[in-house]
Design a protein around this motif. Structure first.
Motif, PDB file in Angstrom:
ATOM      1  N   MET A  54       0.830  -1.205   0.000  1.00 54.16           N
ATOM      2  CA  MET A  54       0.000   0.000   0.000  1.00 54.16           C
ATOM      3  C   MET A  54       0.866   1.257   0.000  1.00 54.16           C
ATOM      4  O   MET A  54       0.602   2.215  -0.734  1.00 54.16           O
ATOM      5  CB  MET A  54      -0.919  -0.019   1.219  1.00 54.16           C
ATOM      6  CG  MET A  54      -1.995  -1.084   1.188  1.00 54.16           C
ATOM      7  SD  MET A  54      -3.327  -0.652   0.046  1.00 54.16           S
ATOM      8  CE  MET A  54      -3.989   0.795   0.876  1.00 54.16           C
ATOM      9  N   LEU A  55       1.907   1.270   0.809  1.00 58.85           N
ATOM     10  CA  LEU A  55       2.782   2.437   0.897  1.00 58.85           C
ATOM     11  C   LEU A  55       3.529   2.687  -0.400  1.00 58.85           C
ATOM     12  O   LEU A  55       3.706   3.835  -0.825  1.00 58.85           O
ATOM     13  CB  LEU A  55       3.780   2.256   2.052  1.00 58.85           C
ATOM     14  CG  LEU A  55       3.191   2.360   3.457  1.00 58.85           C
ATOM     15  CD1 LEU A  55       4.120   1.715   4.476  1.00 58.85           C
ATOM     16  CD2 LEU A  55       2.923   3.816   3.831  1.00 58.85           C
ATOM     17  N   LEU A  56       3.956   1.629  -1.049  1.00 53.59           N
ATOM     18  CA  LEU A  56       4.664   1.779  -2.308  1.00 53.59           C
ATOM     19  C   LEU A  56       3.755   2.332  -3.404  1.00 53.59           C
ATOM     20  O   LEU A  56       4.204   3.042  -4.297  1.00 53.59           O
ATOM     21  CB  LEU A  56       5.239   0.429  -2.743  1.00 53.59           C
ATOM     22  CG  LEU A  56       6.398  -0.112  -1.907  1.00 53.59           C
ATOM     23  CD1 LEU A  56       6.737  -1.537  -2.333  1.00 53.59           C
ATOM     24  CD2 LEU A  56       7.624   0.785  -2.010  1.00 53.59           C
ATOM     25  N   LYS A  57       2.487   2.029  -3.311  1.00 54.17           N
ATOM     26  CA  LYS A  57       1.535   2.449  -4.336  1.00 54.17           C
ATOM     27  C   LYS A  57       0.983   3.846  -4.102  1.00 54.17           C
ATOM     28  O   LYS A  57       0.753   4.596  -5.053  1.00 54.17           O
ATOM     29  CB  LYS A  57       0.385   1.436  -4.410  1.00 54.17           C
ATOM     30  CG  LYS A  57      -0.618   1.705  -5.530  1.00 54.17           C
ATOM     31  CD  LYS A  57      -1.662   0.592  -5.599  1.00 54.17           C
ATOM     32  CE  LYS A  57      -2.677   0.850  -6.702  1.00 54.17           C
ATOM     33  NZ  LYS A  57      -3.701  -0.222  -6.776  1.00 54.17           N
ATOM     34  N   TYR A  58       0.772   4.201  -2.822  1.00 54.29           N
ATOM     35  CA  TYR A  58       0.106   5.472  -2.513  1.00 54.29           C
ATOM     36  C   TYR A  58       1.039   6.378  -1.700  1.00 54.29           C
ATOM     37  O   TYR A  58       1.289   6.133  -0.525  1.00 54.29           O
ATOM     38  CB  TYR A  58      -1.187   5.222  -1.749  1.00 54.29           C
ATOM     39  CG  TYR A  58      -2.175   4.382  -2.514  1.00 54.29           C
ATOM     40  CD1 TYR A  58      -2.942   4.935  -3.535  1.00 54.29           C
ATOM     41  CD2 TYR A  58      -2.318   3.023  -2.244  1.00 54.29           C
ATOM     42  CE1 TYR A  58      -3.830   4.159  -4.264  1.00 54.29           C
ATOM     43  CE2 TYR A  58      -3.209   2.242  -2.968  1.00 54.29           C
ATOM     44  CZ  TYR A  58      -3.961   2.814  -3.971  1.00 54.29           C
ATOM     45  OH  TYR A  58      -4.839   2.038  -4.692  1.00 54.29           O
ATOM     46  N   LYS A  59       1.520   7.436  -2.342  1.00 57.23           N
ATOM     47  CA  LYS A  59       2.477   8.327  -1.696  1.00 57.23           C
ATOM     48  C   LYS A  59       1.829   9.234  -0.650  1.00 57.23           C
ATOM     49  O   LYS A  59       2.527   9.852   0.154  1.00 57.23           O
ATOM     50  CB  LYS A  59       3.205   9.182  -2.751  1.00 57.23           C
ATOM     51  CG  LYS A  59       4.025   8.336  -3.729  1.00 57.23           C
ATOM     52  CD  LYS A  59       4.970   7.402  -2.986  1.00 57.23           C
ATOM     53  CE  LYS A  59       5.731   6.499  -3.928  1.00 57.23           C
ATOM     54  NZ  LYS A  59       6.600   5.531  -3.207  1.00 57.23           N
ATOM     55  N   ASN A  60       0.509   9.328  -0.650  1.00 63.16           N
ATOM     56  CA  ASN A  60      -0.188  10.098   0.388  1.00 63.16           C
ATOM     57  C   ASN A  60      -0.392   9.284   1.659  1.00 63.16           C
ATOM     58  O   ASN A  60      -0.957   9.783   2.632  1.00 63.16           O
ATOM     59  CB  ASN A  60      -1.551  10.574  -0.113  1.00 63.16           C
ATOM     60  CG  ASN A  60      -1.428  11.769  -1.046  1.00 63.16           C
ATOM     61  OD1 ASN A  60      -0.383  12.403  -1.122  1.00 63.16           O
ATOM     62  ND2 ASN A  60      -2.489  12.073  -1.771  1.00 63.16           N
ATOM     63  N   LEU A  61       0.028   8.040   1.630  1.00 62.64           N
ATOM     64  CA  LEU A  61      -0.110   7.165   2.785  1.00 62.64           C
ATOM     65  C   LEU A  61       1.176   7.186   3.600  1.00 62.64           C
ATOM     66  O   LEU A  61       2.275   7.016   3.057  1.00 62.64           O
ATOM     67  CB  LEU A  61      -0.412   5.744   2.322  1.00 62.64           C
ATOM     68  CG  LEU A  61      -0.573   4.672   3.413  1.00 62.64           C
ATOM     69  CD1 LEU A  61      -1.730   5.004   4.349  1.00 62.64           C
ATOM     70  CD2 LEU A  61      -0.779   3.290   2.770  1.00 62.64           C
ATOM     71  N   HIS A  62       1.038   7.415   4.897  1.00 64.08           N
ATOM     72  CA  HIS A  62       2.156   7.386   5.825  1.00 64.08           C
ATOM     73  C   HIS A  62       1.902   6.297   6.861  1.00 64.08           C
ATOM     74  O   HIS A  62       0.801   5.746   6.954  1.00 64.08           O
ATOM     75  CB  HIS A  62       2.327   8.735   6.519  1.00 64.08           C
ATOM     76  CG  HIS A  62       2.700   9.847   5.576  1.00 64.08           C
ATOM     77  ND1 HIS A  62       1.807  10.386   4.675  1.00 64.08           N
ATOM     78  CD2 HIS A  62       3.862  10.524   5.402  1.00 64.08           C
ATOM     79  CE1 HIS A  62       2.408  11.340   3.981  1.00 64.08           C
ATOM     80  NE2 HIS A  62       3.652  11.437   4.397  1.00 64.08           N
TER      81      HIS A  62
END
Length: 326
Positions: free
Chosen positions: A229-237
């Motif tokens: 998920m983190l690799l795909k979505y840069k707005n995710l921390h």
């Protein structure tokens, strides 16, 4: 300098010893011993007392000691001594129905005003309380100094991608504020362990292109899914709060992949979160364990404060102490 993105106030953490749902006795045993440790008891002493006394009586004694040890002055000193520039206050709104009024955000707002540049207020939202809860959150963000929102799906009994959360996500998108979402194991026997799975964050991230999410507690035990998920979505921390750092660094605990990618591809998406009050570990000891992680110095700086500084628009500079002095 450190920005702690996942925490609360001692008075919130240690109040209501008898409030925990008796159906979830595991939480009493799991966290009671930890809080007793902060009060100066050993784990053995805590369980020995439970053999002859009720949990309520034992915890009331523990809380009385903690109330003395964690006065606001003492608490602020602990933060200064450990170079905590900002400390989160997660002002949760619990409950699985709309029978009660939204959580009161006024008290924390007064603390934010009294202690400027010390705390980050996270406004609690409850989807079952609908528009009334949304109004409270909007006021907290636009008028009362809060900088983020916090939701615990397992406490609400619905997944993070449930459409009941969408009015909140739209608000956070509009106001450009992050939302912290519990994204790890829960221990409620009557609630599915998968209710907080990281995959439940995907629909909101796809539907709200500018929505900034902090996946609380690191996604364990689903670390590979969390990494994807983190690799795909840069707005995710993501933070790793509520787990002992030495456990995270220990081989074969499920965190190996996290530390590998945190040191490389995900270094701009990791933020420091501790929940040291919940864990029952003094903040200085928690940080000492993090220092043993195999992170590059440049990555550690991002993890400790730089990423959160950008996420919360705090405008901190390394050369300034920001209230860390006496």
């Amino acid at each position: 300098m450190i920005i702690d993105c996942s925490n609360t106030l001692p008075e919130f953490q240690f109040q209501g010893a008898t409030d925990i749902n008796p159906k979830n006795e595991e939480y009493r045993k799991l966290f009671g011993q930890r809080w007793a440790r902060l009060a100066g008891w050993t784990k053995e002493e805590f369980f020995k007392r439970l053999e002859s006394e009720s949990t309520e009586n034992v915890m009331q004694e523990v809380y009385a000691k903690l109330e003395k040890n964690f006065s606001m002055d003492q608490f602020l000193k602990m933060l200064r001594d450990s170079t905590i520039a900002y400390h989160a206050i997660h002002n949760m709104d619990y409950g699985r129905d709309g029978s009660e009024a939204p959580a009161d955000h006024d008290y924390v707002a007064e603390l934010l005003k009294k202690y400027p540049d010390r705390f980050i207020g996270f406004a609690g939202y409850n989807p079952h309380k609908g528009t009334e809860s949304l109004k409270v959150v909007r006021k907290a963000i636009t008028e009362q100094g809060y900088k983020a929102v916090v939701i615990p799906p397992y406490e609400h009994g619905i997944k993070a991608d449930d459409r009941k959360y969408y009015p909140l996500y739209a608000l956070c998108d509009e106001l450009e504020i992050p939302v912290w979402i519990h994204s790890s194991i829960n221990y409620y026997r009557e609630t599915s362990v998968f209710l907080d799975h990281p995959s439940n964050l995907e629909a909101p991230l796809m539907d709200f292109k500018n929505l900034k999410i902090i996946a609380g507690h690191g996604g364990w035990p689903w670390i590979p899914d969390m990494i994807a998920m983190l690799l795909k979505y840069k707005n995710l921390h993501v933070d790793t709060s509520a787990f002992r750092p030495r456990y995270i660094a220990e081989p074969n605990t499920g965190w190996d992949m996290f530390l590998h990618y945190a040191n490389s591809l995900l270094q701009d998406q990791i933020v420091f979160g501790s929940d040291w009050l919940t864990l029952g570990i003094p903040i200085k000891d928690y940080i000492a364990e993090v220092e043993e992680w195999p992170l590059k110095d440049s990555v550690k700086e991002k993890f400790y404060w730089k990423n959160a500084n950008k996420l919360f628009k705090l405008k901190l500079g390394k050369e300034v102490s920001y209230g860390l002095e006496e």
